[in-house]
Structures are given as C-alpha cells and as structure tokens.
Design a protein around this motif. Structure first.
Motif: not given
Length: 413
Positions: A316-326, A329-345
């Motif tokens: 929601q923060n990524a959607v609301r604090y975004n640019v007006a055009e184009d 939001v990229e949401v990625v989940t993965e397992l790496k080095d024994g940890h689970a990662t949620l990445l929101v760009t």
C-alpha cells in the motif's frame, strides 16, 4: 485568645529498606574470589607435589645409573672392565687407569644429568597439558552461570521478557547478579505488559464511540432530503472518522506485535504477498500503478495474519507514494542463505538517505506529508518493523536510484 493550632505532623517515613542486609560474617560467604583462591591455590599445591615427586624419582634413577662402577677388581689384584668405560683396557698402568676412570665417571655423570633433564622436560610438558586441560574444565565450571546469564539476556533481547535465569547454587556474586537480573526482568515485564494493556484497552474503548459516530453519519448521509452542505460535511466527517478508526486499529496492532510470536505455523511469503497484492490491486489500478514481480515459495514459521499485514502495508505504501504516470511496484519473494526475503520496490519521489530512519517512526512521514495526507495514519512501517522484529527478522529501506524505495524484509526460515 484562641490557641494557635499545632502544625500538622509530617507523614511517617517508610521503614522498608530495599537493600538486603549483610550476613553477620560476610568474610565466611562463599564468594567467587574465595572459591577461585581456593581452587587455584589447591591446583598449585597439587602441581607442586606432583613436580617434586617426579623430580625425586628422576634424581633417584639418575643417581642409581651414575653409581654403577665401570670396573671390578678380579681375584689376584687385577681389574676387569664391564664395558661401560671404553678407556679401560687390561695391562694399563695406575696413572693411565686413574685418568681413564676420571674420564669415565665424568661421562657417566654427564649422561645421568642429560637423562634427568630430558625426562624432566617431558614431565613438565605432560604436567602443562594436564594443568591447562584441568584449568579449562574448571574455568568452564566456574563461569557456566555467566553463560546461562548471557543466553537468557540474548533471549530477552529478542523481546521475550518471560525468560528468567533462576540460578541455583551457592550464595555468591553470580547468584546475586542473577537474582538482580531476574528482578529487573520482572519489573520490565510488568511495565511492558501494563503499557500494552493500556494501549489495548484505550483502543477498544475508542472503537465504540467511533463506531457510533460512523453509524450516525451514515444514517444522515442516507437521507435524500439532506442539504448539499450537510452532505458534504457528513462525507468530510466520515472520512475523518475512518482515519481515526485506522489509527486506533494501528495502535492496537502495534501494541500486539511488540511481543515475540510464540504460536508459530508454516507461512508461505509468496502466498502472503499475493493476498496483499489482491487487496491493494483496486487502489493500484485507480492510480495507474502496475504491480509486477515473481514470487518464489518461501516458507517461514510465524503468524500468517501479522506477516500478511507486513506485506499489505509495504504494498500500500508503494502504491500510494508513487509517481503520477508510468508508476510500478515490484513484489518479489525468495529464499537465500537460509533466510526468506520479501522485496518491495517502487517508483516514486526521490527519498534522501538521511530520512530513511525517520519513516519507521510512528506518525512520521516524508517532508510535508504530515497530518493533512490521505495516504495513511503514519503507522504502516512502524507496524511492519515491529512485526518483523517479533518474528526474529528485520526490515531495511534503501533509496532507489531514480526515485522510490527498496524495502527488504528478511525473516529466518
């Protein structure tokens, strides 16, 4: 003439002294200093006794070897050599024999001394190995309460205030430290529990009037004969009431999420992220923001509702604090080095690096977006950080080149 009333007496002073009284004979207390003194003094005495015994035995052996006669007198006044002295031969004169005997005794004495030195060195090496091993074992035995205190402190650092040391053993400095630490934990737990109970009770008490206000406003707004000005005022008050409800819900969730999660179940971050995206999709489409990204399975142990709240707040923060055009939001989940990662760009306005830490504080927003913003109540990232910490993980924000943020949530598997 009336008598002057006597001044009020001062209230009695408290007689309870929190400091513990000292025992009648404090020097008899089995303190760590006394125990270590006795331990290392006893070890030194034992090592000295062993060393003296070994030196005595080696010296006795060397003396027996050095006293062996290199020659023996044969019947008739002649001497015969036993082979230990190579300089003695039959038919030697008295002077030659004396010189040979002197050299032979000197060689035997030197051989005995060399033998004593080599065996003493071997005994010293053996005693050193035994002493170091025994000292290491005894040091671990003495310092084991400190290790227990350290492990408890680490668990408490993970917001698990229910842990206690409860150290058993003699009434020494370590037990006193343990008991003091347990008392401090008791006070901290009571303080945190009281704070969370207050926030929870206040949030519950505020829910009722807010719900009544919302119902009354909705009833008035449903009246088709109401004036336009009253309709507009009702909509404004309803929006303000909704923000207050969000604030109360956020405070309640923030109070709950500060504790460590005890009841853990397998939760797939990919599923959690997908559900959060579904809830924020309508808002993203209304703002023209594209939501994308690959979500690989990443199963962690935790609370699914709270983990979904992390993903929802970030999306929601990524959607609301975004640019007006184009915007995207990229949401990625993965397992790496024994940890689970949620990445929101996301794309968005440029965020200075010095403001990154401020966005995780409650009611803090970037620059001018303070109280007049319709993008939230300022608790989303604070809740996300509290939930991540309660799960033993962390959340990191980094400015994205070109604008926007990269939010990384790392959780142990």
């Amino acid at each position: 003439m009336a008598a002057t009333p006597a001044p009020p007496t001062a209230p009695p002073k408290p007689t309870w002294d929190p400091k513990s009284t000292e025992p009648p004979f404090p020097w008899l207390r089995p303190t760590i200093r006394i125990r270590l003194t006795l331990l290392y003094g006893g070890m030194f005495m034992i090592a000295g006794i062993l060393l003296l015994s070994i030196i005595y035995l080696l010296a006795a052996s060397a003396l027996r070897a050095g006293n062996e006669l290199p020659v023996q007198l044969a019947p008739g006044g002649r001497f015969t050599s036993n082979g230990t002295c190579s300089g003695l031969v039959d038919g030697m004169t008295a002077d030659q024999a004396n010189i040979a005997l002197k050299a032979c005794f000197s060689a035997q004495r030197q051989h005995a001394l060399d033998n004593l030195l080599s065996r003493s060195l071997l005994a010293l090496v053996g005693l050193s190995v035994i002493a170091f091993a025994f000292g290491y074992a005894m040091a671990g035995r003495v310092l084991s309460p400190l290790g227990r205190i350290t492990r408890t402190a680490r668990r408490v650092a993970g917001t698990d205030l229910t842990r206690r040391i409860e150290l058993d053993g003699p009434d020494d400095e370590l037990k006193e430290l343990s008991d003091t630490f347990d008392e401090m934990l008791d006070r901290l737990e009571r303080a945190f529990t009281a704070q969370q109970r207050f926030v929870a009770n206040a949030s519950h008490e505020l829910r009722t009037p807010l719900a009544i206000n919302r119902t009354l406003l909705e009833v008035h707004l449903s009246d088709p004969g109401a004036p336009v000005e009253l309709q507009q005022l009702g909509k404004t008050l309803l929006a303000t009431n909704e923000r207050s409800e969000q604030l109360v819900e956020g405070l309640l969730l923030l109070a709950r999420s500060d504790n460590e999660i005890v009841d853990r179940k397998p939760v797939d971050l990919a599923e959690v992220a997908s559900r959060a995206i579904d809830q924020a999709r309508a808002e993203a489409e209304a703002k023209g923001v594209e939501v994308r990204g690959e979500r690989a399975p990443a199963v962690v142990q935790g609370n699914g509702v709270l983990l979904e709240r992390i993903a929802l707040n970030l999306v929601q923060n990524a959607v609301r604090y975004n640019v007006a055009e184009d915007g995207w939001v990229e949401v990625v989940t993965e397992l790496k080095d024994g940890h689970a990662t949620l990445l929101v760009t996301n794309t968005g306005p440029v965020v200075p690096a010095y403001e990154i830490d401020n966005i995780f504080e409650p009611f803090r927003r970037l620059r001018t977006e303070r109280t007049g913003s319709d993008k939230g109540v300022g608790l989303g990232l604070s809740i996300a950080r509290s939930v991540a910490r309660a799960h033993g993980g962390r959340i990191i924000a980094e400015p994205r080149e070109g604008g926007g943020l990269v939010m990384r949530v790392t959780l142990p598997v």
